[in-house]
Write a protein that holds these residues in place. Structure first.
Motif, PDB file in Angstrom:
ATOM      1  N   PHE A  10       7.203   3.331 -13.280  1.00 34.37           N
ATOM      2  CA  PHE A  10       7.069   3.000 -11.866  1.00 34.37           C
ATOM      3  C   PHE A  10       5.953   1.965 -11.689  1.00 34.37           C
ATOM      4  CE2 PHE A  10       8.786   7.396 -11.936  1.00 34.37           C
ATOM      5  CZ  PHE A  10      10.039   7.101 -11.435  1.00 34.37           C
ATOM      6  N   ASN A  11       6.167   0.837 -12.361  1.00 35.42           N
ATOM      7  CA  ASN A  11       5.136  -0.208 -12.474  1.00 35.42           C
ATOM      8  C   ASN A  11       5.602  -1.531 -11.873  1.00 35.42           C
ATOM      9  OD1 ASN A  11       2.690  -1.334 -13.422  1.00 35.42           O
ATOM     10  ND2 ASN A  11       3.668  -2.054 -15.278  1.00 35.42           N
ATOM     11  N   PRO A  12       5.852  -1.589 -10.561  1.00 38.25           N
ATOM     12  CA  PRO A  12       5.688  -0.573  -9.522  1.00 38.25           C
ATOM     13  C   PRO A  12       7.014   0.108  -9.183  1.00 38.25           C
ATOM     14  CG  PRO A  12       5.990  -2.679  -8.460  1.00 38.25           C
ATOM     15  CD  PRO A  12       6.067  -2.930  -9.953  1.00 38.25           C
ATOM     16  N   ILE A  13       6.910   1.167  -8.377  1.00 38.51           N
ATOM     17  CA  ILE A  13       8.104   1.799  -7.820  1.00 38.51           C
ATOM     18  C   ILE A  13       8.744   0.809  -6.852  1.00 38.51           C
ATOM     19  CG2 ILE A  13       6.801   2.917  -5.940  1.00 38.51           C
ATOM     20  CD1 ILE A  13       8.828   5.304  -6.333  1.00 38.51           C
ATOM     21  N   HIS A  14      10.076   0.784  -6.796  1.00 34.90           N
ATOM     22  CA  HIS A  14      10.756  -0.155  -5.906  1.00 34.90           C
ATOM     23  C   HIS A  14      11.963   0.528  -5.257  1.00 34.90           C
ATOM     24  CE1 HIS A  14      13.683  -0.658  -9.139  1.00 34.90           C
ATOM     25  NE2 HIS A  14      12.716  -1.028  -9.958  1.00 34.90           N
ATOM     26  N   ILE A  15      12.648  -0.225  -4.404  1.00 36.86           N
ATOM     27  CA  ILE A  15      13.750   0.375  -3.648  1.00 36.86           C
ATOM     28  C   ILE A  15      14.898   0.825  -4.553  1.00 36.86           C
ATOM     29  CG2 ILE A  15      13.189  -0.795  -1.481  1.00 36.86           C
ATOM     30  CD1 ILE A  15      15.577  -2.708  -2.122  1.00 36.86           C
ATOM     31  N   GLY A  16      15.042   0.222  -5.718  1.00 35.33           N
ATOM     32  CA  GLY A  16      16.070   0.662  -6.659  1.00 35.33           C
ATOM     33  C   GLY A  16      15.813   2.085  -7.125  1.00 35.33           C
ATOM     34  N   HIS A  17      14.568   2.397  -7.500  1.00 33.57           N
ATOM     35  CA  HIS A  17      14.214   3.762  -7.902  1.00 33.57           C
ATOM     36  C   HIS A  17      14.526   4.743  -6.775  1.00 33.57           C
ATOM     37  CE1 HIS A  17      11.003   1.615 -10.468  1.00 33.57           C
ATOM     38  NE2 HIS A  17      11.866   2.134 -11.321  1.00 33.57           N
ATOM     39  N   LEU A  18      14.126   4.365  -5.576  1.00 31.97           N
ATOM     40  CA  LEU A  18      14.287   5.264  -4.432  1.00 31.97           C
ATOM     41  C   LEU A  18      15.748   5.464  -4.064  1.00 31.97           C
ATOM     42  CD1 LEU A  18      11.317   3.919  -2.308  1.00 31.97           C
ATOM     43  CD2 LEU A  18      11.389   6.029  -3.660  1.00 31.97           C
ATOM     44  N   ALA A  19      16.531   4.402  -4.123  1.00 36.10           N
ATOM     45  CA  ALA A  19      17.958   4.505  -3.802  1.00 36.10           C
ATOM     46  C   ALA A  19      18.673   5.397  -4.815  1.00 36.10           C
ATOM     47  CB  ALA A  19      18.600   3.121  -3.753  1.00 36.10           C
ATOM     48  N   ILE A  20      18.341   5.244  -6.089  1.00 34.95           N
ATOM     49  CA  ILE A  20      18.962   6.079  -7.127  1.00 34.95           C
ATOM     50  C   ILE A  20      18.572   7.539  -6.927  1.00 34.95           C
ATOM     51  CG2 ILE A  20      18.923   6.612  -9.600  1.00 34.95           C
ATOM     52  CD1 ILE A  20      18.717   3.494  -9.996  1.00 34.95           C
ATOM     53  N   ALA A  21      17.281   7.802  -6.702  1.00 33.61           N
ATOM     54  CA  ALA A  21      16.821   9.181  -6.484  1.00 33.61           C
ATOM     55  C   ALA A  21      17.521   9.784  -5.269  1.00 33.61           C
ATOM     56  CB  ALA A  21      15.308   9.213  -6.321  1.00 33.61           C
ATOM     57  N   ASN A  22      17.597   9.030  -4.184  1.00 32.60           N
ATOM     58  CA  ASN A  22      18.255   9.502  -2.962  1.00 32.60           C
ATOM     59  C   ASN A  22      19.735   9.809  -3.222  1.00 32.60           C
ATOM     60  OD1 ASN A  22      19.313   8.007   0.112  1.00 32.60           O
ATOM     61  ND2 ASN A  22      18.626  10.095  -0.159  1.00 32.60           N
ATOM     62  N   LEU A 175      10.469  -3.590  -2.173  1.00 28.05           N
ATOM     63  CA  LEU A 175       9.600  -2.413  -2.278  1.00 28.05           C
ATOM     64  C   LEU A 175       9.425  -1.802  -0.896  1.00 28.05           C
ATOM     65  CD1 LEU A 175       7.732  -5.003  -3.831  1.00 28.05           C
ATOM     66  CD2 LEU A 175       7.143  -2.924  -4.993  1.00 28.05           C
ATOM     67  N   PRO A 176       9.056  -0.514  -0.835  1.00 24.47           N
ATOM     68  CA  PRO A 176       8.671   0.020   0.465  1.00 24.47           C
ATOM     69  C   PRO A 176       7.499  -0.809   1.013  1.00 24.47           C
ATOM     70  CG  PRO A 176       8.910   1.782  -1.138  1.00 24.47           C
ATOM     71  CD  PRO A 176       8.991   0.492  -1.899  1.00 24.47           C
ATOM     72  N   CYS A 177       7.485  -1.028   2.318  1.00 25.11           N
ATOM     73  CA  CYS A 177       6.463  -1.905   2.910  1.00 25.11           C
ATOM     74  C   CYS A 177       5.045  -1.461   2.586  1.00 25.11           C
ATOM     75  CB  CYS A 177       6.643  -1.978   4.431  1.00 25.11           C
ATOM     76  SG  CYS A 177       8.119  -2.885   4.910  1.00 25.11           S
ATOM     77  N   ASN A 178       4.794  -0.136   2.641  1.00 32.39           N
ATOM     78  CA  ASN A 178       3.434   0.327   2.377  1.00 32.39           C
ATOM     79  C   ASN A 178       3.035   0.118   0.913  1.00 32.39           C
ATOM     80  OD1 ASN A 178       5.131   2.363   1.468  1.00 32.39           O
ATOM     81  ND2 ASN A 178       4.076   4.022   2.531  1.00 32.39           N
ATOM     82  N   VAL A 179       4.000   0.147   0.013  1.00 33.85           N
ATOM     83  CA  VAL A 179       3.710  -0.126  -1.405  1.00 33.85           C
ATOM     84  C   VAL A 179       3.414  -1.610  -1.597  1.00 33.85           C
ATOM     85  CG1 VAL A 179       4.678  -0.145  -3.752  1.00 33.85           C
ATOM     86  CG2 VAL A 179       5.057   1.827  -2.249  1.00 33.85           C
ATOM     87  N   TYR A 180       4.213  -2.457  -0.979  1.00 36.20           N
ATOM     88  CA  TYR A 180       3.980  -3.903  -1.085  1.00 36.20           C
ATOM     89  C   TYR A 180       2.610  -4.273  -0.522  1.00 36.20           C
ATOM     90  CZ  TYR A 180       4.950  -8.927  -0.983  1.00 36.20           C
ATOM     91  OH  TYR A 180       4.912 -10.283  -1.193  1.00 36.20           O
ATOM     92  N   ASP A 181       2.268  -3.714   0.624  1.00 37.86           N
ATOM     93  CA  ASP A 181       0.950  -3.978   1.228  1.00 37.86           C
ATOM     94  C   ASP A 181      -0.179  -3.504   0.318  1.00 37.86           C
ATOM     95  OD1 ASP A 181       2.226  -5.086   3.424  1.00 37.86           O
ATOM     96  OD2 ASP A 181       2.029  -3.276   4.665  1.00 37.86           O
ATOM     97  N   TYR A 182       0.012  -2.353  -0.320  1.00 38.36           N
ATOM     98  CA  TYR A 182      -1.000  -1.807  -1.234  1.00 38.36           C
ATOM     99  C   TYR A 182      -1.185  -2.731  -2.445  1.00 38.36           C
ATOM    100  CZ  TYR A 182      -3.504   1.797  -3.916  1.00 38.36           C
ATOM    101  OH  TYR A 182      -4.443   2.504  -4.636  1.00 38.36           O
ATOM    102  N   ILE A 183      -0.079  -3.253  -2.965  1.00 38.72           N
ATOM    103  CA  ILE A 183      -0.135  -4.180  -4.101  1.00 38.72           C
ATOM    104  C   ILE A 183      -0.898  -5.439  -3.706  1.00 38.72           C
ATOM    105  CG2 ILE A 183       1.267  -5.748  -5.523  1.00 38.72           C
ATOM    106  CD1 ILE A 183       3.390  -3.475  -5.602  1.00 38.72           C
ATOM    107  N   LEU A 184      -0.579  -6.009  -2.557  1.00 35.35           N
ATOM    108  CA  LEU A 184      -1.252  -7.232  -2.110  1.00 35.35           C
ATOM    109  C   LEU A 184      -2.735  -6.988  -1.851  1.00 35.35           C
ATOM    110  CD1 LEU A 184       1.350  -8.853   0.332  1.00 35.35           C
ATOM    111  CD2 LEU A 184       0.944  -9.363  -2.095  1.00 35.35           C
ATOM    112  N   LYS A 185      -3.029  -5.893  -1.188  1.00 35.29           N
ATOM    113  CA  LYS A 185      -4.426  -5.556  -0.861  1.00 35.29           C
ATOM    114  C   LYS A 185      -5.288  -5.436  -2.118  1.00 35.29           C
ATOM    115  CE  LYS A 185      -6.967  -1.584   0.745  1.00 35.29           C
ATOM    116  NZ  LYS A 185      -6.820  -0.187   1.082  1.00 35.29           N
TER     117      LYS A 185
END
Length: 191
Positions: A10-22, A175-185
Motif C-alpha cells: 500500500f505504497n500508497p493505497i489507491h482507489i484500485g485497492h479500495l474498489a477490489i476490497a469493496n 487516490l482518496p482525496c485525504n490520502v492525496y492531500d496527505y502525500i502532498l503535505k
C-alpha cells in the motif's frame, strides 16, 4: 466469521485497492476484510518503500472508520521480513474461530511458488484471486482452494502513482482525496 486478508505494501493505497476490497466484501461472501500493511515484502525492493507507519496512516485515512474493511498493522509486530504463512498462522492462533481467506491478484500466482511454505498455504487456506490484465490462474486453475472472482480489473498501480508524483503530475482522482492531500503535505514520492 469469514475474514478476507488483503496483504500489500500500500505504497500508497489507491482507489484500485479500495474498489477490489469493496467488490470482494460485497460479492465474495466475506464478513470483513483486513488490509494488512506489509512492512517489507521479501520479493520486492525496499528502496522505494515509504515508512510502514506512514503507509498505515494512509490506509487509515482511506478507510475513514469503515466497519467492514479494516486497516491492520499486525505484521509490524511480527519478525521481518514478513512471510504470509507466518502471519496466517499467527492470526489463526489468536482467532481460531475465524475462517481466513487470502486475497491476491492473479499476477501474484506467477511467483506464488516462491512464497515461503506456499504449499502449506494452498493446503490450509482458501485463496480468493482477483483478475489482473494478462494473468490467469495458470497451474492453479483446478486447485480446490483457489477461486477466481469476477471482480472488475483495476489497471492502477502504486508504482504508477509514485512515478507520476515524482514527475509532478496531478493524480488526485487515483487516490482518496485525504490520502492525496496527505502525500502532498508530507512531500512523499517527490524527487
Amino acid at each position: 466469521m469469514k475474514i478476507g486478508l488483503f496483504f500489500g505494501s500500500f505504497n500508497p493505497i489507491h482507489i484500485g485497492h479500495l474498489a477490489i476490497a469493496n467488490y470482494l466484501l460485497e460479492f465474495g461472501n466475506l464478513d470483513k476484510i483486513w488490509l494488512i500493511v506489509s512492512p517489507h515484502n521479501p520479493l520486492k525492493k525496499e528502496e522505494t518503500l515509504l515508512d510502514e507507519n506512514e503507509r498505515y496512516k494512509m490506509v487509515e485515512l482511506a478507510l475513514n472508520s469503515d466497519l467492514q474493511i479494516l486497516p491492520s498493522d499486525i505484521e509490524f509486530k511480527l519478525p521481518k521480513p514478513s512471510y504470509t504463512i507466518d502471519t496466517l498462522k499467527f492470526i489463526d492462533q489468536e482467532n481460531p474461530d475465524y475462517d481466513l481467506r487470502l486475497i491476491i491478484g492473479s499476477d501474484n500466482l506467477e511467483s506464488f511458488n516462491q512464497w515461503k511454505n506456499y504449499d502449506t498455504i494452498l493446503r490450509d487456506y482458501k485463496l480468493i484471486v482477483y483478475p489482473r490484465a494478462g494473468f490467469g490462474l495458470g497451474k492453479y486453475n483446478n486447485h480446490p482452494n483457489v477461486k477466481l472472482i469476477d471482480a472488475p480489473q483495476m489497471d492502477i498501480s502504486s508504482s504508477f502513482i509514485r512515478e507520476s508524483i515524482k514527475n509532478d503530475k496531478n493524480v488526485r482522482y487515483f487516490l482518496p482525496c485525504n490520502v492525496y492531500d496527505y502525500i502532498l503535505k508530507n512531500h512523499f514520492y517527490e524527487k
